[in-house]
Design a protein around this motif. Sequence first.
Motif, short mmCIF file in Angstrom:
data_model
loop_
_atom_site.label_atom_id
_atom_site.label_comp_id
_atom_site.label_asym_id
_atom_site.label_seq_id
_atom_site.Cartn_x
_atom_site.Cartn_y
_atom_site.Cartn_z
N SER A 170 0.82 -1.22 0.00
CA SER A 170 0.00 0.00 0.00
C SER A 170 0.85 1.27 0.00
N ALA A 171 2.03 1.20 -0.59
CA ALA A 171 2.87 2.39 -0.71
C ALA A 171 2.49 3.16 -1.98
N ASN A 172 2.86 4.44 -2.01
CA ASN A 172 2.55 5.29 -3.15
C ASN A 172 3.82 5.97 -3.63
N PHE A 173 4.23 5.63 -4.86
CA PHE A 173 5.43 6.21 -5.46
C PHE A 173 4.98 7.19 -6.55
N SER A 174 5.17 8.48 -6.32
CA SER A 174 4.74 9.46 -7.32
C SER A 174 5.69 9.52 -8.50
N GLN A 175 6.89 8.96 -8.36
CA GLN A 175 7.83 8.87 -9.48
C GLN A 175 8.11 7.39 -9.77
N GLY A 176 9.35 6.94 -9.60
CA GLY A 176 9.70 5.57 -9.92
C GLY A 176 10.38 4.86 -8.76
N PHE A 177 10.54 3.54 -8.92
CA PHE A 177 11.13 2.69 -7.88
C PHE A 177 12.12 1.76 -8.56
N VAL A 178 13.40 1.86 -8.20
CA VAL A 178 14.47 1.09 -8.82
C VAL A 178 15.14 0.23 -7.75
N ILE A 179 15.18 -1.07 -7.98
CA ILE A 179 15.89 -2.00 -7.10
C ILE A 179 16.96 -2.68 -7.96
N GLU A 180 18.21 -2.37 -7.73
CA GLU A 180 19.29 -2.84 -8.61
C GLU A 180 20.30 -3.64 -7.82
N SER A 181 20.65 -4.82 -8.35
CA SER A 181 21.71 -5.67 -7.77
C SER A 181 21.48 -5.92 -6.28
N THR A 182 20.26 -6.21 -5.92
CA THR A 182 19.89 -6.43 -4.52
C THR A 182 19.44 -7.88 -4.33
N GLN A 183 19.91 -8.50 -3.26
CA GLN A 183 19.58 -9.89 -2.95
C GLN A 183 18.48 -9.90 -1.89
N ILE A 184 17.32 -10.48 -2.26
CA ILE A 184 16.19 -10.55 -1.33
C ILE A 184 15.94 -12.02 -1.04
N HIS A 185 16.33 -12.48 0.13
CA HIS A 185 16.20 -13.89 0.50
C HIS A 185 14.87 -14.11 1.23
N GLY A 186 13.82 -13.75 0.55
CA GLY A 186 12.47 -13.87 1.09
C GLY A 186 11.50 -13.31 0.07
N ASP A 187 10.36 -12.85 0.53
CA ASP A 187 9.34 -12.30 -0.37
C ASP A 187 9.58 -10.82 -0.63
N LEU A 188 9.21 -10.40 -1.84
CA LEU A 188 9.15 -8.98 -2.17
C LEU A 188 7.67 -8.64 -2.31
N VAL A 189 7.11 -7.99 -1.30
CA VAL A 189 5.67 -7.75 -1.24
C VAL A 189 5.40 -6.28 -1.52
N LEU A 190 4.79 -6.01 -2.67
CA LEU A 190 4.36 -4.65 -3.03
C LEU A 190 2.85 -4.63 -3.24
N ARG A 191 2.14 -5.43 -2.52
CA ARG A 191 0.69 -5.57 -2.67
C ARG A 191 0.00 -4.21 -2.48
N GLY A 192 -0.84 -3.85 -3.43
CA GLY A 192 -1.60 -2.61 -3.31
C GLY A 192 -0.81 -1.35 -3.54
N THR A 193 0.43 -1.49 -4.04
CA THR A 193 1.29 -0.32 -4.23
C THR A 193 0.95 0.39 -5.54
N THR A 194 1.14 1.69 -5.57
CA THR A 194 0.95 2.50 -6.77
C THR A 194 2.29 3.10 -7.17
N VAL A 195 2.68 2.86 -8.44
CA VAL A 195 3.93 3.42 -8.97
C VAL A 195 3.59 4.20 -10.23
N SER A 196 3.85 5.49 -10.22
CA SER A 196 3.47 6.34 -11.36
C SER A 196 4.39 6.16 -12.55
N LYS A 197 5.68 5.96 -12.27
CA LYS A 197 6.63 5.74 -13.35
C LYS A 197 7.22 4.34 -13.22
#
Length: 430
Positions: A170-197
């Motif tokens: 349920s986050a709100n990104f009015s621009q963009g969201f960049v995840i680069e070269s990142t290790q996530i040893h679990g879930d990536l939960v962006l449920r209900g999120t809004t990303v404009s770019k």
Amino acid sequence: MNADNFDSNETQHDDHTGKDSVRVLTSDEAIQLLRTGEPLVNCRVNRLMLQGEFTEPVVLERCQLSGLQTQDATFHAEFTLKQCRLRRPRFKRGTVFKGDCNWSGSHFHAFVMNRVTFEKTWKTPRTEFTHNMKVSASVFQAGIKGFSMLFDDWVEWRDCQIADCWDWRSANFSQGFVIESTQIHGDLVLRGTTVSKKLDVSGSKVTGTVDLSKTKLHDFVYLQDLETTESTRFCFANAICDFLHVDPEQLGERLLSEQENNHEQACLEYGLLKRNFSALHRYEEEDWAFYRFKVNQRRSRPLRWFNPLSIFGRLCNYLFLDIGCGYGVQPWRALMFGGFVILLFAGIYAGGISHFADFHPPVSSIEPGGWANRGLFGLLTSVSVFTAGFTGDHLNSATGWVLVPLALEAVVGTVLWGLFIVAFSRKVIR
């Protein structure tokens, strides 16, 4: 509030501090109080520099901090920022948070974090980030958790290690969201999120579920360079997304709904992927999504064991539409299935050679009744029936039980030829 006037007026924070007066502290005074474990409430501190060991809890509530920096600092107890306003905070190398970190309801302007370690969950519910947010080379040993967060500018994460779930729903990104070269040893939960770019997860790795359900993604989403594992799953339930870049090789059969046998939901998600691939003119991938859609559609329908017609229809659906031509998107399946049918019936005809009145050994130089001649005769007969149908010659020359497989192969051959023509024509037109 304008960032340039962030700390220009001591009373300009009533929304966060209520009617209490603001206490102005120097950096040294604030550090002395924090080292003794005394919480700072309704305080204003400029250029607060935290270094060294902090054994007592660090609690700041409804405070205004301009130029907060932490470097080579270890916080052994909790570090709480509750409804605080921080302008240009810098969490730098060597900073270690060993206790609970709850930064709920706070406001961060120009947030930068580099080479920081969190040993417990970093909690950021209802926080707001203005200007760019940059996080790099940091370690989160117990994951990240937040909801209803606001980001009014670009958010960039690079070279981070997250040992558990990253939950920013349920986050709100009015621009963009960049995840680069990142290790996530679990879930990536962006449920209900809004990303404009754009949402970009290039070069990153997720071992758990990539949950994009109920998201509103209004621009391009880049998942094609996301590294996955055997345990990686995807969820796109009820998402709004028109430009999703992802490869079928990544998805496979890894939709979470499909793994949980929720085939009705899987139909909707494959429908979303089909529409995305069509919008991006990726027609091969669109065919793949359509095929998976039809497979889950078939599996979602209940099988009525007391109804023989239902069982027969389900079997024909699987044999002719799925295996036979991949629901019209894989014409070569019809050819391979046809070859299997020809060989199967050729063996039947070779075994029942005595029921053919016009049997003549195809190869006269070898034993007439041997298996070589039997097999060749059966193969030629099967090809003839499969391609031309059950003609009068076969009807007049065959007797007994072989009439049944002859008629059956004629029907199957006609159906498979029709499926091949339709699927191949569709492929050529596409």
